[in-house]
Design a protein around this motif. Structure first.
Motif, PDB file in Angstrom:
ATOM      1  N   TYR A  70       0.840  -1.192   0.000  1.00  0.00           N
ATOM      2  CA  TYR A  70       0.000   0.000   0.000  1.00  0.00           C
ATOM      3  C   TYR A  70       0.881   1.250   0.000  1.00  0.00           C
ATOM      4  CZ  TYR A  70      -4.181  -2.707   0.907  1.00  0.00           C
ATOM      5  OH  TYR A  70      -5.214  -3.590   0.793  1.00  0.00           O
ATOM      6  N   LEU A  71       0.593   2.165  -0.914  1.00  0.00           N
ATOM      7  CA  LEU A  71       1.254   3.454  -0.959  1.00  0.00           C
ATOM      8  C   LEU A  71       0.307   4.456  -0.313  1.00  0.00           C
ATOM      9  CD1 LEU A  71       3.577   5.255  -1.965  1.00  0.00           C
ATOM     10  CD2 LEU A  71       2.263   5.568  -4.058  1.00  0.00           C
ATOM     11  N   THR A  72       0.788   5.115   0.747  1.00  0.00           N
ATOM     12  CA  THR A  72      -0.039   6.075   1.475  1.00  0.00           C
ATOM     13  C   THR A  72       0.594   7.457   1.367  1.00  0.00           C
ATOM     14  OG1 THR A  72      -0.727   4.358   3.022  1.00  0.00           O
ATOM     15  CG2 THR A  72      -1.104   6.638   3.689  1.00  0.00           C
ATOM     16  N   ILE A  73      -0.244   8.430   1.029  1.00  0.00           N
ATOM     17  CA  ILE A  73       0.195   9.814   0.940  1.00  0.00           C
ATOM     18  C   ILE A  73      -0.462  10.573   2.091  1.00  0.00           C
ATOM     19  CG2 ILE A  73       0.218  11.893  -0.476  1.00  0.00           C
ATOM     20  CD1 ILE A  73      -0.174   9.982  -2.910  1.00  0.00           C
ATOM     21  N   HIS A  74       0.373  11.240   2.911  1.00  0.00           N
ATOM     22  CA  HIS A  74      -0.102  12.033   4.043  1.00  0.00           C
ATOM     23  C   HIS A  74       0.265  13.491   3.762  1.00  0.00           C
ATOM     24  CE1 HIS A  74      -0.364   8.396   6.541  1.00  0.00           C
ATOM     25  NE2 HIS A  74       0.829   8.090   6.083  1.00  0.00           N
ATOM     26  N   ALA A  75      -0.638  14.404   4.061  1.00  0.00           N
ATOM     27  CA  ALA A  75      -0.337  15.832   3.956  1.00  0.00           C
ATOM     28  C   ALA A  75      -0.928  16.522   5.182  1.00  0.00           C
ATOM     29  CB  ALA A  75      -0.917  16.408   2.676  1.00  0.00           C
ATOM     30  N   VAL A  76      -0.125  17.384   5.820  1.00  0.00           N
ATOM     31  CA  VAL A  76      -0.542  18.061   7.046  1.00  0.00           C
ATOM     32  C   VAL A  76      -0.298  19.553   6.881  1.00  0.00           C
ATOM     33  CG1 VAL A  76      -0.147  18.273   9.524  1.00  0.00           C
ATOM     34  CG2 VAL A  76       0.077  16.050   8.426  1.00  0.00           C
ATOM     35  N   LYS A  77      -1.314  20.349   7.197  1.00  0.00           N
ATOM     36  CA  LYS A  77      -1.198  21.806   7.110  1.00  0.00           C
ATOM     37  C   LYS A  77      -1.764  22.415   8.373  1.00  0.00           C
ATOM     38  CE  LYS A  77      -1.509  25.349   3.717  1.00  0.00           C
ATOM     39  NZ  LYS A  77      -0.102  25.363   3.693  1.00  0.00           N
ATOM     40  N   GLY A  78      -0.995  23.277   9.016  1.00  0.00           N
ATOM     41  CA  GLY A  78      -1.445  23.931  10.240  1.00  0.00           C
ATOM     42  C   GLY A  78      -2.191  25.213   9.936  1.00  0.00           C
ATOM     43  N   ASN A  99      -5.212  17.589   8.311  1.00  0.00           N
ATOM     44  CA  ASN A  99      -4.414  16.599   7.599  1.00  0.00           C
ATOM     45  C   ASN A  99      -5.315  15.760   6.712  1.00  0.00           C
ATOM     46  OD1 ASN A  99      -5.331  14.172   9.083  1.00  0.00           O
ATOM     47  ND2 ASN A  99      -4.342  15.171  10.791  1.00  0.00           N
ATOM     48  N   VAL A 100      -4.730  15.295   5.628  1.00  0.00           N
ATOM     49  CA  VAL A 100      -5.425  14.413   4.699  1.00  0.00           C
ATOM     50  C   VAL A 100      -4.509  13.225   4.432  1.00  0.00           C
ATOM     51  CG1 VAL A 100      -6.865  16.159   3.593  1.00  0.00           C
ATOM     52  CG2 VAL A 100      -4.593  15.729   2.722  1.00  0.00           C
ATOM     53  N   SER A 101      -5.123  12.134   4.088  1.00  0.00           N
ATOM     54  CA  SER A 101      -4.368  10.920   3.822  1.00  0.00           C
ATOM     55  C   SER A 101      -5.129  10.103   2.797  1.00  0.00           C
ATOM     56  CB  SER A 101      -4.192  10.129   5.117  1.00  0.00           C
ATOM     57  OG  SER A 101      -3.438   8.971   4.889  1.00  0.00           O
ATOM     58  N   ARG A 102      -4.402   9.465   1.912  1.00  0.00           N
ATOM     59  CA  ARG A 102      -5.036   8.607   0.916  1.00  0.00           C
ATOM     60  C   ARG A 102      -4.099   7.440   0.636  1.00  0.00           C
ATOM     61  NH1 ARG A 102      -8.127  10.367  -4.576  1.00  0.00           N
ATOM     62  NH2 ARG A 102      -8.994   8.315  -4.952  1.00  0.00           N
ATOM     63  N   SER A 103      -4.677   6.228   0.542  1.00  0.00           N
ATOM     64  CA  SER A 103      -3.886   5.023   0.306  1.00  0.00           C
ATOM     65  C   SER A 103      -4.310   4.367  -0.999  1.00  0.00           C
ATOM     66  CB  SER A 103      -4.071   4.019   1.443  1.00  0.00           C
ATOM     67  OG  SER A 103      -3.535   4.534   2.646  1.00  0.00           O
ATOM     68  N   PHE A 104      -3.322   3.765  -1.664  1.00  0.00           N
ATOM     69  CA  PHE A 104      -3.547   3.040  -2.907  1.00  0.00           C
ATOM     70  C   PHE A 104      -2.870   1.684  -2.796  1.00  0.00           C
ATOM     71  CE2 PHE A 104      -3.115   7.541  -3.825  1.00  0.00           C
ATOM     72  CZ  PHE A 104      -4.240   7.815  -4.565  1.00  0.00           C
ATOM     73  N   VAL A 110       6.065  -3.463  -6.134  1.00  0.00           N
ATOM     74  CA  VAL A 110       6.571  -2.090  -6.172  1.00  0.00           C
ATOM     75  C   VAL A 110       7.468  -1.861  -4.956  1.00  0.00           C
ATOM     76  CG1 VAL A 110       5.951   0.357  -6.146  1.00  0.00           C
ATOM     77  CG2 VAL A 110       4.535  -1.259  -7.404  1.00  0.00           C
ATOM     78  N   GLN A 111       8.656  -1.333  -5.231  1.00  0.00           N
ATOM     79  CA  GLN A 111       9.628  -1.047  -4.182  1.00  0.00           C
ATOM     80  C   GLN A 111       9.810   0.459  -4.036  1.00  0.00           C
ATOM     81  OE1 GLN A 111      11.316  -3.550  -2.273  1.00  0.00           O
ATOM     82  NE2 GLN A 111       9.504  -4.498  -3.171  1.00  0.00           N
ATOM     83  N   GLN A 112      10.294   0.865  -2.895  1.00  0.00           N
ATOM     84  CA  GLN A 112      10.525   2.266  -2.598  1.00  0.00           C
ATOM     85  C   GLN A 112      11.397   2.935  -3.665  1.00  0.00           C
ATOM     86  OE1 GLN A 112      11.989   2.888   1.333  1.00  0.00           O
ATOM     87  NE2 GLN A 112      12.990   4.785   0.792  1.00  0.00           N
ATOM     88  N   GLU A 113      12.442   2.252  -4.098  1.00  0.00           N
ATOM     89  CA  GLU A 113      13.354   2.843  -5.086  1.00  0.00           C
ATOM     90  C   GLU A 113      12.746   2.927  -6.489  1.00  0.00           C
ATOM     91  OE1 GLU A 113      14.200  -1.322  -3.975  1.00  0.00           O
ATOM     92  OE2 GLU A 113      14.568   0.488  -2.842  1.00  0.00           O
ATOM     93  N   SER A 125       3.470  14.222  -8.499  1.00  0.00           N
ATOM     94  CA  SER A 125       3.491  13.322  -9.658  1.00  0.00           C
ATOM     95  C   SER A 125       4.514  12.220  -9.442  1.00  0.00           C
ATOM     96  CB  SER A 125       3.861  14.090 -10.932  1.00  0.00           C
ATOM     97  OG  SER A 125       2.962  15.126 -11.165  1.00  0.00           O
ATOM     98  N   PHE A 126       4.146  11.007  -9.857  1.00  0.00           N
ATOM     99  CA  PHE A 126       5.074   9.881  -9.792  1.00  0.00           C
ATOM    100  C   PHE A 126       4.570   8.771 -10.699  1.00  0.00           C
ATOM    101  CE2 PHE A 126       2.052   9.603  -6.340  1.00  0.00           C
ATOM    102  CZ  PHE A 126       1.592   8.304  -6.384  1.00  0.00           C
ATOM    103  N   GLU A 127       5.449   7.813 -10.971  1.00  0.00           N
ATOM    104  CA  GLU A 127       5.089   6.643 -11.772  1.00  0.00           C
ATOM    105  C   GLU A 127       5.238   5.395 -10.922  1.00  0.00           C
ATOM    106  OE1 GLU A 127       7.164   6.298 -15.473  1.00  0.00           O
ATOM    107  OE2 GLU A 127       6.100   8.005 -16.348  1.00  0.00           O
ATOM    108  N   LEU A 128       4.373   4.422 -11.185  1.00  0.00           N
ATOM    109  CA  LEU A 128       4.440   3.117 -10.533  1.00  0.00           C
ATOM    110  C   LEU A 128       4.663   2.067 -11.602  1.00  0.00           C
ATOM    111  CD1 LEU A 128       1.346   3.567  -8.218  1.00  0.00           C
ATOM    112  CD2 LEU A 128       3.735   3.631  -7.527  1.00  0.00           C
TER     113      LEU A 128
END
Length: 146
Positions: A70-78, A99-104, A110-113, A125-128
């Motif tokens: 699972y790839l999770t994107i977290h974003a936090v804004k004060g 904060n917002v979070s979304r998982s795919f 798929v590896q981190q690198e 933007s990114f590619e998988l």
């Protein structure tokens, strides 16, 4: 009050609702939360191209984590706690804080690198990759370029 709608969304976006000093402490955008982190996924020959809208965020407010496929994107804004500025007090505040979070699910192959995200103009933007690779256990956090 009846409001016109375009494609299922209210045109005036409840602008006048609660005009007299709305609750600033609402989490995120309240009922508008689903509109945050809109994502486009484009299929290419050997990869998926992903664009995630994160308007108003800075690169250092965003984290990506890859764990168990699972790839999770977290974003936090004060939000600045002051309710006054040099010109007076706020009557209405609609800018995002929280904060917002979304998982795919991206698969165990798929590896981190394999992921090289860029953040420009409020778009992450990114590619998988589509192809399978052997899985090795490493740190789950991914650095963001840009």
């Amino acid at each position: 009050m009846m409001m016109p709608s375009i494609f299922g969304e209210r045109l005036f976006d409840d602008f006048m609702d609660g005009f007299a000093f709305p609750n600033v402490g609402k989490v995120l955008y309240g009922k508008h939360e689903p509109a945050i982190m809109k994502t486009d996924v484009k299929e290419k020959e050997n990869a998926y191209e992903v664009d995630v809208d994160l308007p108003g965020f800075k690169k250092d407010e965003i984290q990506m984590e890859l764990e168990n496929g699972y790839l999770t994107i977290h974003a936090v804004k004060g939000l600045d706690k002051d309710t006054k500025d040099k010109d007076g007090r706020y009557i209405r505040r609609e800018r995002f804080a929280g904060n917002v979070s979304r998982s795919f699910y991206v698969g165990d192959h798929v590896q981190q690198e394999d992921i090289h995200p860029k953040f420009e103009n409020g778009i992450l933007s990114f590619e998988l990759p589509k192809d399978q690779k052997a899985v090795e256990k490493k740190s789950n956090y991914i650095s963001i370029e840009g």
